[in-house]
Design a protein around this motif. Structure first.
Motif, mmCIF file in Angstrom:
data_model
loop_
_atom_site.group_PDB
_atom_site.id
_atom_site.type_symbol
_atom_site.label_atom_id
_atom_site.label_comp_id
_atom_site.label_asym_id
_atom_site.label_seq_id
_atom_site.Cartn_x
_atom_site.Cartn_y
_atom_site.Cartn_z
ATOM 1 N N ILE A 92 -9.652 6.313 -10.900
ATOM 2 C CA ILE A 92 -10.172 5.743 -10.280
ATOM 3 C C ILE A 92 -10.451 5.771 -8.134
ATOM 4 O O ILE A 92 -9.583 6.859 -8.177
ATOM 5 C CB ILE A 92 -8.820 4.605 -9.179
ATOM 6 N N PHE A 93 -11.739 5.899 -7.843
ATOM 7 C CA PHE A 93 -11.531 6.586 -6.481
ATOM 8 C C PHE A 93 -11.350 5.989 -5.313
ATOM 9 O O PHE A 93 -11.596 4.279 -5.277
ATOM 10 C CB PHE A 93 -13.890 6.001 -6.478
ATOM 11 N N THR A 94 -10.401 6.499 -4.995
ATOM 12 C CA THR A 94 -9.969 5.545 -3.988
ATOM 13 C C THR A 94 -10.021 7.258 -2.050
ATOM 14 O O THR A 94 -11.607 7.621 -1.973
ATOM 15 C CB THR A 94 -8.435 6.278 -3.462
ATOM 16 N N ARG A 95 -9.565 6.331 -1.218
ATOM 17 C CA ARG A 95 -9.713 7.031 0.330
ATOM 18 C C ARG A 95 -8.692 8.963 0.136
ATOM 19 O O ARG A 95 -9.930 9.574 0.689
ATOM 20 C CB ARG A 95 -9.259 6.463 1.359
ATOM 21 N N ASN A 96 -7.879 8.747 -0.800
ATOM 22 C CA ASN A 96 -7.546 10.032 -0.123
ATOM 23 C C ASN A 96 -5.995 9.319 -1.380
ATOM 24 O O ASN A 96 -5.850 9.402 -1.643
ATOM 25 C CB ASN A 96 -6.429 10.397 0.717
ATOM 26 N N THR A 97 -5.236 10.974 -1.041
ATOM 27 C CA THR A 97 -4.102 11.138 -2.381
ATOM 28 C C THR A 97 -3.752 9.878 -1.994
ATOM 29 O O THR A 97 -2.551 9.227 -3.088
ATOM 30 C CB THR A 97 -3.603 12.217 -2.246
ATOM 31 N N THR A 98 -3.071 9.674 -0.746
ATOM 32 C CA THR A 98 -2.212 8.796 0.155
ATOM 33 C C THR A 98 -2.607 6.939 -0.014
ATOM 34 O O THR A 98 -1.650 6.418 -0.486
ATOM 35 C CB THR A 98 -1.636 8.476 1.724
ATOM 36 N N GLU A 99 -3.985 6.676 -0.390
ATOM 37 C CA GLU A 99 -4.369 5.987 -1.136
ATOM 38 C C GLU A 99 -4.449 5.756 -2.484
ATOM 39 O O GLU A 99 -3.860 4.562 -2.498
ATOM 40 C CB GLU A 99 -5.897 5.432 -0.617
ATOM 41 N N SER A 100 -4.436 6.341 -3.250
ATOM 42 C CA SER A 100 -3.691 6.411 -4.731
ATOM 43 C C SER A 100 -2.480 6.413 -4.949
ATOM 44 O O SER A 100 -1.819 5.449 -5.526
ATOM 45 C CB SER A 100 -4.127 7.753 -5.211
ATOM 46 N N ILE A 101 -1.262 6.628 -4.339
ATOM 47 C CA ILE A 101 0.099 6.548 -4.614
ATOM 48 C C ILE A 101 0.432 5.028 -3.935
ATOM 49 O O ILE A 101 0.894 3.978 -4.422
ATOM 50 C CB ILE A 101 0.189 7.580 -3.789
ATOM 51 N N ASN A 102 0.181 4.809 -2.845
ATOM 52 C CA ASN A 102 0.099 2.982 -2.302
ATOM 53 C C ASN A 102 -1.040 2.136 -3.395
ATOM 54 O O ASN A 102 -0.032 0.924 -3.518
ATOM 55 C CB ASN A 102 -1.078 3.352 -0.869
ATOM 56 N N LEU A 103 -2.087 3.069 -3.888
ATOM 57 C CA LEU A 103 -2.340 1.502 -5.415
ATOM 58 C C LEU A 103 -1.163 1.290 -6.374
ATOM 59 O O LEU A 103 -0.966 0.275 -6.872
ATOM 60 C CB LEU A 103 -3.536 2.119 -5.626
ATOM 61 N N VAL A 104 -0.166 2.755 -6.777
ATOM 62 C CA VAL A 104 0.325 2.557 -8.090
ATOM 63 C C VAL A 104 1.280 1.638 -7.156
ATOM 64 O O VAL A 104 2.194 0.997 -7.991
ATOM 65 C CB VAL A 104 0.500 3.796 -7.880
ATOM 66 N N ALA A 105 1.778 1.827 -6.182
ATOM 67 C CA ALA A 105 3.594 1.682 -5.584
ATOM 68 C C ALA A 105 3.049 -0.060 -5.329
ATOM 69 O O ALA A 105 3.526 -1.191 -5.926
ATOM 70 C CB ALA A 105 3.740 1.837 -3.756
ATOM 71 N N TYR A 106 2.084 -0.750 -4.911
ATOM 72 C CA TYR A 106 1.620 -2.065 -4.538
ATOM 73 C C TYR A 106 1.121 -2.850 -5.945
ATOM 74 O O TYR A 106 1.432 -3.603 -5.832
ATOM 75 C CB TYR A 106 0.891 -2.191 -3.310
ATOM 76 N N SER A 107 0.369 -2.419 -6.597
ATOM 77 C CA SER A 107 0.368 -2.807 -7.854
ATOM 78 C C SER A 107 1.149 -2.370 -9.441
ATOM 79 O O SER A 107 1.392 -4.097 -9.587
ATOM 80 C CB SER A 107 -1.551 -2.443 -8.201
ATOM 81 N N TRP A 108 1.272 -1.299 -9.759
ATOM 82 C CA TRP A 108 2.230 -1.343 -10.719
ATOM 83 C C TRP A 108 3.805 -1.420 -10.389
ATOM 84 O O TRP A 108 4.469 -2.359 -11.213
ATOM 85 C CB TRP A 108 1.900 0.386 -11.358
ATOM 86 N N GLY A 109 3.943 -1.017 -9.312
ATOM 87 C CA GLY A 109 5.551 -0.627 -8.725
ATOM 88 C C GLY A 109 6.089 -2.401 -7.996
ATOM 89 O O GLY A 109 6.914 -2.791 -9.060
ATOM 90 N N SER A 110 4.800 -2.701 -8.301
ATOM 91 C CA SER A 110 5.151 -4.736 -7.365
ATOM 92 C C SER A 110 5.540 -5.559 -8.822
ATOM 93 O O SER A 110 6.332 -6.485 -8.791
ATOM 94 C CB SER A 110 3.779 -5.282 -6.510
ATOM 95 N N ALA A 111 5.044 -5.094 -9.591
ATOM 96 C CA ALA A 111 4.855 -5.593 -11.424
ATOM 97 C C ALA A 111 5.690 -5.023 -11.454
ATOM 98 O O ALA A 111 6.179 -5.833 -12.452
ATOM 99 C CB ALA A 111 4.309 -5.648 -11.663
ATOM 100 N N ASN A 112 7.041 -3.645 -11.686
ATOM 101 C CA ASN A 112 7.631 -3.714 -13.023
ATOM 102 C C ASN A 112 8.521 -3.074 -11.770
ATOM 103 O O ASN A 112 9.968 -2.779 -12.694
ATOM 104 C CB ASN A 112 6.876 -2.540 -13.487
ATOM 105 N N ILE A 113 8.778 -3.257 -10.750
ATOM 106 C CA ILE A 113 9.535 -2.821 -10.161
ATOM 107 C C ILE A 113 10.929 -4.201 -9.684
ATOM 108 O O ILE A 113 10.459 -4.403 -8.698
ATOM 109 C CB ILE A 113 9.949 -1.716 -8.695
ATOM 110 N N GLN A 114 12.455 -3.936 -9.334
ATOM 111 C CA GLN A 114 13.404 -5.291 -9.661
ATOM 112 C C GLN A 114 14.220 -3.978 -8.909
ATOM 113 O O GLN A 114 14.494 -3.224 -8.869
ATOM 114 C CB GLN A 114 13.232 -6.061 -10.397
ATOM 115 N N GLU A 115 14.956 -5.017 -7.584
ATOM 116 C CA GLU A 115 16.689 -5.587 -7.346
ATOM 117 C C GLU A 115 17.276 -4.290 -7.753
ATOM 118 O O GLU A 115 17.284 -4.818 -9.316
ATOM 119 C CB GLU A 115 17.023 -6.464 -7.034
ATOM 120 N N GLY A 116 17.631 -2.940 -7.727
ATOM 121 C CA GLY A 116 18.689 -2.484 -8.123
ATOM 122 C C GLY A 116 18.186 -1.157 -9.257
ATOM 123 O O GLY A 116 18.890 -0.647 -9.839
ATOM 124 N N ASP A 117 17.232 -1.749 -9.584
ATOM 125 C CA ASP A 117 16.692 -0.304 -10.354
ATOM 126 C C ASP A 117 16.107 0.911 -9.409
ATOM 127 O O ASP A 117 16.024 0.956 -7.891
ATOM 128 C CB ASP A 117 14.669 -1.264 -10.533
#
Length: 418
Positions: A92-117
């Protein structure tokens, strides 16, 4: 099987590809961990796009648009080959490493990480691989846990067993520290994380440009890096992800290009990689990145790693000759081409400022790693970092510049004291 003969870097020829070094005196550029210089072949490839087939991609039904699309997607294939991704659509092309990691945090993270994890990080992380997870924890109620480092600048693996539990959902770790140069044992961390069912994000901004990284061998779930640290342009970054994860993840940004169909109230999304590349992308920059991959591949990553190690060992030996200097991080054989240091009684910003008057460019500051600075008990460090065009002469000039800096600042301090 025949083993190809090792070919060392032809540094003299390489330097001719970088006009910035064609000055008198030549620039000793030692801030490569922040951004590398860009060779003429990469700049010319981007100029060729702007001069001869400048157009948008994927939608134009005319010759130059089709050429732009082909070059853009060819760049994706080159990046996939560089890191041995199974399929180009996992890039996936992004703007930089920072955006790549934010993509994972907001997309995968929001769908998979919950309170207490729990999310496991290390104290040496760049802010790009820390702040997104802080924000994630604030949104979800997840807990951040940290692996500390030893006094030698290595990860303290005695803590790993206790940190990784059934609550661990994610491990986010830098492959190479941008401050200490420490090369972390990523594969061991990934195996341990997977054993408890956790996913792993690797910040490879300081590794992919400097030595061979194989995502299949590592078995990482996500890996991020930037073009501007590997002879490419700014404004282009990369996220690699395992196919099944990327396919399950919701879009990060909504808009043009990332859709299959749009109704008034609902949309369906395009296949990978378009699902994560909303809007007009950085076309020229992606093309430039593809040519940067060509450039460092042709130079030979194995030879580049050997070259940097030689410079690093030499720099360690020379700088240790300076009285009152402190070097941070492990021994040269345990690190990449980064050397951070402080000089007794002299602020790193003053060190960098004086060196600049001698055409020597280094970094000074907290290097976007403030938790690590606190662990080292310093407010900042000076940092020299190497790449394929650096020479032994650059190191000698750094040494001589530091000696002059020390004399100059000592005289200045004495005058103020009188």
């Amino acid at each position: 099987m025949h083993t190809p003969q090792f070919r060392p870097l032809d540094v003299e020829s390489i330097r001719k590809d970088f006009p910035i070094f064609a000055t008198t005196p030549p620039l000793a550029f030692l801030d490569n961990a922040a951004s590398t210089q860009t060779p003429r072949p990469v700049v010319e490839a981007m100029d060729d796009y702007y001069d001869t087939y400048r157009s948008n991609i994927h939608r134009g039904i005319y010759r130059i648009s089709e050429e732009a699309t082909a070059q853009y997607e060819r760049a994706r294939e080159k990046v996939a080959q560089l890191v041995n991704a199974p399929r180009a659509r996992q890039i996936i092309f992004t703007r930089n490493t920072t955006e790549s990691i934010n993509l994972v945090a907001y997309s995968w993270g929001s769908a998979n990480i919950q309170e207490g994890d729990e999310i496991v990080l290390t104290v040496m992380e760049h802010h790009s691989n820390l702040v997104p997870w802080q924000l994630m924890a604030q949104r979800t109620g997840a807990v951040l846990r940290f692996m500390e480092i030893t006094d030698e600048g290595l990860l303290d693996f005695t803590q790993l067993h206790d940190l990784l539990t059934e609550k661990t959902k994610l491990v986010a770790v830098g492959h190479v520290s941008n401050v200490l140069g420490t090369i972390n044992p990523i594969q061991s961390i990934i195996m341990a994380a997977h054993a408890v069912g956790a996913k792993v994000v690797v910040d490879a901004a300081q590794s992919v440009p400097h030595f061979q990284v194989d995502v299949q061998q590592l078995d990482c779930d996500f890996l991020a890096f930037s073009g501007h640290k590997m002879c490419g342009p700014t404004g282009i970054g990369v996220l690699y992800g395992k196919l099944e994860l990327l396919e399950e993840m919701p879009p990060f940004l909504g808009g043009g290009s990332m859709i299959r169909s749009v109704e008034r109230d609902v949309s369906s999304y395009a296949e990978l990689p378009a699902k994560f590349e909303a809007g007009t992308p950085s076309i020229a920059e992606a093309i430039g990145l593809g040519h940067a991959v060509d450039y460092i591949t042709q130079a030979n990553l194995a030879a580049l790693q050997v070259h940097e190690q030689e410079l690093l060992k030499y720099a360690h030996n020379r700088l240790q000759e300076i009285e009152g200097i402190t070097l941070y991080g492990p021994a040269p054989h345990q690190k990449a081409g980064v050397i951070s240091f402080n000089m007794e009684g002299i602020h790193p910003h003053d060190v960098a400022g004086v060196l600049d008057t001698h055409d020597i460019a280094i970094r000074a500051g907290h290097h976007c790693a403030q938790p690590l600075m606190k662990r080292l008990d310093v407010i900042a460090t000076a940092r020299a970092s190497f790449y394929l065009y650096n020479t032994i002469d650059d190191v000698d000039r750094l040494y001589e510049g530091l000696c002059r800096t020390q004399k100059l600042m000592t005289r200045s301090q004495r005058r103020r004291a009188e």
